[in-house]
Design a protein around this motif. Structure first.
Motif, mmCIF file in Angstrom:
data_model
loop_
_atom_site.group_PDB
_atom_site.id
_atom_site.type_symbol
_atom_site.label_atom_id
_atom_site.label_comp_id
_atom_site.label_asym_id
_atom_site.label_seq_id
_atom_site.Cartn_x
_atom_site.Cartn_y
_atom_site.Cartn_z
ATOM 1 N N GLY A 1 0.709 -1.213 0.073
ATOM 2 C CA GLY A 1 0.115 0.026 0.135
ATOM 3 C C GLY A 1 0.797 1.411 -0.023
ATOM 4 N N ILE A 2 2.034 1.297 0.601
ATOM 5 C CA ILE A 2 2.653 2.465 0.781
ATOM 6 C C ILE A 2 4.045 2.223 -0.155
ATOM 7 C CG2 ILE A 2 2.061 3.137 2.956
ATOM 8 C CD1 ILE A 2 4.317 1.923 4.108
ATOM 9 N N GLN A 3 4.052 0.918 -1.000
ATOM 10 C CA GLN A 3 5.216 0.869 -1.746
ATOM 11 C C GLN A 3 6.412 0.905 -1.039
ATOM 12 O OE1 GLN A 3 4.780 3.339 -5.379
ATOM 13 N NE2 GLN A 3 2.852 2.185 -6.052
ATOM 14 N N ALA A 4 6.865 0.172 -0.038
ATOM 15 C CA ALA A 4 8.046 0.052 0.735
ATOM 16 C C ALA A 4 8.422 -1.206 0.823
ATOM 17 C CB ALA A 4 7.876 0.750 2.063
ATOM 18 N N SER A 5 9.626 -1.503 0.943
ATOM 19 C CA SER A 5 10.476 -2.785 1.185
ATOM 20 C C SER A 5 11.293 -2.692 2.375
ATOM 21 C CB SER A 5 11.312 -3.249 -0.001
ATOM 22 O OG SER A 5 12.274 -2.140 -0.155
ATOM 23 N N ALA B 1 1.834 -16.725 11.296
ATOM 24 C CA ALA B 1 1.191 -15.591 11.380
ATOM 25 C C ALA B 1 1.338 -14.809 12.653
ATOM 26 C CB ALA B 1 -0.184 -15.621 10.980
ATOM 27 N N LYS B 2 1.319 -15.643 13.744
ATOM 28 C CA LYS B 2 1.409 -14.868 15.271
ATOM 29 C C LYS B 2 2.622 -15.191 15.969
ATOM 30 C CE LYS B 2 -3.117 -13.845 14.965
ATOM 31 N NZ LYS B 2 -3.467 -12.209 14.948
ATOM 32 N N LEU B 3 3.640 -15.661 15.135
ATOM 33 C CA LEU B 3 4.991 -16.191 15.759
ATOM 34 C C LEU B 3 6.158 -15.181 15.747
ATOM 35 C CD1 LEU B 3 4.771 -20.011 15.209
ATOM 36 C CD2 LEU B 3 4.153 -18.553 17.116
ATOM 37 N N ILE B 4 6.243 -14.631 14.418
ATOM 38 C CA ILE B 4 7.266 -13.650 14.108
ATOM 39 C C ILE B 4 6.968 -12.221 14.322
ATOM 40 C CG2 ILE B 4 9.260 -13.187 12.568
ATOM 41 C CD1 ILE B 4 8.932 -16.068 11.493
ATOM 42 N N THR B 5 7.554 -11.461 15.029
ATOM 43 C CA THR B 5 7.312 -9.884 14.990
ATOM 44 C C THR B 5 8.645 -9.340 14.418
ATOM 45 O OG1 THR B 5 8.663 -9.885 17.375
ATOM 46 C CG2 THR B 5 6.209 -10.102 17.429
ATOM 47 N N CYS B 6 8.160 -7.875 14.093
ATOM 48 C CA CYS B 6 9.429 -7.426 13.302
ATOM 49 C C CYS B 6 10.720 -7.222 14.224
ATOM 50 C CB CYS B 6 8.696 -5.940 12.942
ATOM 51 S SG CYS B 6 7.568 -6.157 11.433
ATOM 52 N N ASP B 7 10.630 -6.982 15.527
ATOM 53 C CA ASP B 7 11.630 -6.466 16.311
ATOM 54 C C ASP B 7 12.709 -7.919 16.387
ATOM 55 O OD1 ASP B 7 9.761 -8.000 17.551
ATOM 56 O OD2 ASP B 7 10.482 -7.342 19.472
ATOM 57 N N GLU B 8 12.264 -9.095 15.930
ATOM 58 C CA GLU B 8 13.142 -10.036 15.922
ATOM 59 C C GLU B 8 14.025 -10.302 14.795
ATOM 60 O OE1 GLU B 8 11.262 -13.917 16.934
ATOM 61 O OE2 GLU B 8 9.326 -13.005 17.188
ATOM 62 N N ILE B 9 13.606 -9.558 13.767
ATOM 63 C CA ILE B 9 14.526 -9.483 12.492
ATOM 64 C C ILE B 9 15.083 -8.037 12.383
ATOM 65 C CG2 ILE B 9 13.288 -11.484 11.426
ATOM 66 C CD1 ILE B 9 11.706 -9.191 9.622
ATOM 67 N N SER C 1 13.938 -5.104 6.888
ATOM 68 C CA SER C 1 13.856 -5.190 5.341
ATOM 69 C C SER C 1 13.102 -6.501 5.032
ATOM 70 C CB SER C 1 15.439 -5.273 5.097
ATOM 71 O OG SER C 1 15.407 -5.544 3.529
ATOM 72 N N LEU C 2 11.965 -6.265 4.106
ATOM 73 C CA LEU C 2 11.431 -7.426 3.833
ATOM 74 C C LEU C 2 12.188 -7.925 2.508
ATOM 75 C CD1 LEU C 2 7.527 -5.878 3.934
ATOM 76 C CD2 LEU C 2 8.861 -7.458 5.455
ATOM 77 N N ARG C 3 12.967 -7.361 1.968
ATOM 78 C CA ARG C 3 13.815 -7.760 0.938
ATOM 79 C C ARG C 3 14.566 -8.941 1.396
ATOM 80 N NH1 ARG C 3 17.506 -4.946 -0.712
ATOM 81 N NH2 ARG C 3 17.333 -3.303 1.180
ATOM 82 N N LYS C 4 15.040 -8.911 2.505
ATOM 83 C CA LYS C 4 15.826 -9.906 3.014
ATOM 84 C C LYS C 4 15.093 -10.946 4.019
ATOM 85 C CE LYS C 4 19.394 -6.297 3.558
ATOM 86 N NZ LYS C 4 20.226 -5.424 4.622
ATOM 87 N N ASN C 5 13.857 -10.267 4.464
ATOM 88 C CA ASN C 5 13.233 -11.352 5.546
ATOM 89 C C ASN C 5 11.779 -11.264 5.129
ATOM 90 O OD1 ASN C 5 15.545 -11.701 7.620
ATOM 91 N ND2 ASN C 5 15.151 -9.530 7.561
ATOM 92 N N ARG C 6 11.055 -12.288 4.817
ATOM 93 C CA ARG C 6 9.767 -12.542 4.178
ATOM 94 C C ARG C 6 9.067 -13.804 4.573
ATOM 95 N NH1 ARG C 6 6.075 -9.822 0.883
ATOM 96 N NH2 ARG C 6 7.796 -8.149 0.502
ATOM 97 N N ILE C 7 7.922 -13.903 4.861
ATOM 98 C CA ILE C 7 7.138 -15.390 5.271
ATOM 99 C C ILE C 7 6.685 -15.516 3.748
ATOM 100 C CG2 ILE C 7 5.482 -16.558 6.434
ATOM 101 C CD1 ILE C 7 6.149 -14.774 8.846
ATOM 102 N N LEU C 8 6.988 -16.780 3.376
ATOM 103 C CA LEU C 8 6.482 -17.253 2.054
ATOM 104 C C LEU C 8 4.794 -17.416 2.369
ATOM 105 C CD1 LEU C 8 9.090 -19.677 1.192
ATOM 106 C CD2 LEU C 8 8.687 -17.431 0.214
ATOM 107 N N PRO C 9 4.074 -17.281 1.272
ATOM 108 C CA PRO C 9 2.771 -17.428 1.437
ATOM 109 C C PRO C 9 2.091 -18.918 2.166
ATOM 110 C CG PRO C 9 3.343 -16.600 -0.681
ATOM 111 C CD PRO C 9 4.487 -16.873 -0.027
ATOM 112 N N GLU C 10 2.985 -19.880 1.758
ATOM 113 C CA GLU C 10 2.620 -21.365 2.261
ATOM 114 C C GLU C 10 2.722 -21.568 3.796
ATOM 115 O OE1 GLU C 10 6.463 -21.975 -0.076
ATOM 116 O OE2 GLU C 10 4.792 -20.531 -0.239
#
Length: 216
Positions: free
Chosen positions: A106-110, A141-149, A126-135
């Motif tokens: 929505g805000i076009q940010a990575s 969904a409830k396990l990984i928070t942003c401060d962990e990465i 950085s979502l370019r380096k850390n991203r949860i795959l759709p599968e």
């Protein structure tokens, strides 16, 4: 050879004289004697030149001032071009990674700037380096928070230079950099494009002043 040495002396261009003669005769046969006489002619002619307004080198040329001074961004402070900073891609610590992934398009940010509850800067996510795959989203969904990465990327202050900020972005491979105040409170961030827009504005300003000076 005589013609090449004469041009090398009066034009203060020994290499150009050698190239011209070799090109005219279509052979490099005369290159060894050309190298000798061209250098001698350039030394003996000293400051004599048919180009009366020729500068000593490219560093003294007004037209090449910005090209030859590669440290120009180290002389431009962030506060000179920016009084306010972007705040769209800022996320609070504790935010779920899946929540951030859904917000990013929505805000076009990575990359996102992370702040603590008291608005103090913490790092970059950085979502370019850390991203949860759709599968795996349903299970994680409830396990990984942003401060962990969150990655500890140094921030800059408005008094710092554009050069320092750009080097940090390249070193840590992020597309934005946090701007902090004296108390490490987050004032916002700047992107790659913001740094280069400021650089281009400075070049245009200098060029305009140079032209006005020449007209005067």
């Amino acid at each position: 050879v005589g013609m090449g040495s004469f041009f090398a002396g009066v034009a203060r261009a020994p290499i150009a004289g050698m190239i011209m003669v070799c090109d005219m005769i279509g052979s490099y046969e005369l290159l060894p004697p050309l190298m000798i006489v061209a250098v001698i002619a350039a030394i003996l002619s000293n400051r004599i030149s048919i180009y009366k307004h020729q500068v000593l080198n490219r560093f003294q040329s007004p037209s090449h001032h910005w090209d030859m001074n590669q440290d120009i961004m180290d002389r431009i402070t962030i506060s000179k071009h920016f009084k306010e900073f972007r705040k769209f891609a800022i996320v609070n610590e504790g935010t779920l990674l899946t929540e951030l992934q859904s917000k990013a398009p929505g805000i076009q940010a990575s990359d996102f700037v992370m702040i603590q509850s008291d608005n103090r800067y913490k790092g970059i996510v950085s979502l370019r380096k850390n991203r949860i795959l759709p599968e795996y989203e349903e299970h994680l969904a409830k396990l990984i928070t942003c401060d962990e990465i969150c990655e500890e990327v140094p921030a800059v202050m408005p008094e710092d230079t554009l050069g320092k900020g750009l080097r940090l972005m390249l070193q840590y491979d992020v597309d934005k950099l946090a701007i902090i105040g004296p108390e490490k409170d987050c004032l916002g961030y700047l992107r790659y494009i913001d740094f280069f827009n400021a650089y281009q504005s400075e070049i245009k300003l200098y060029s305009r002043k140079s032209n006005e000076g020449e007209n005067d």
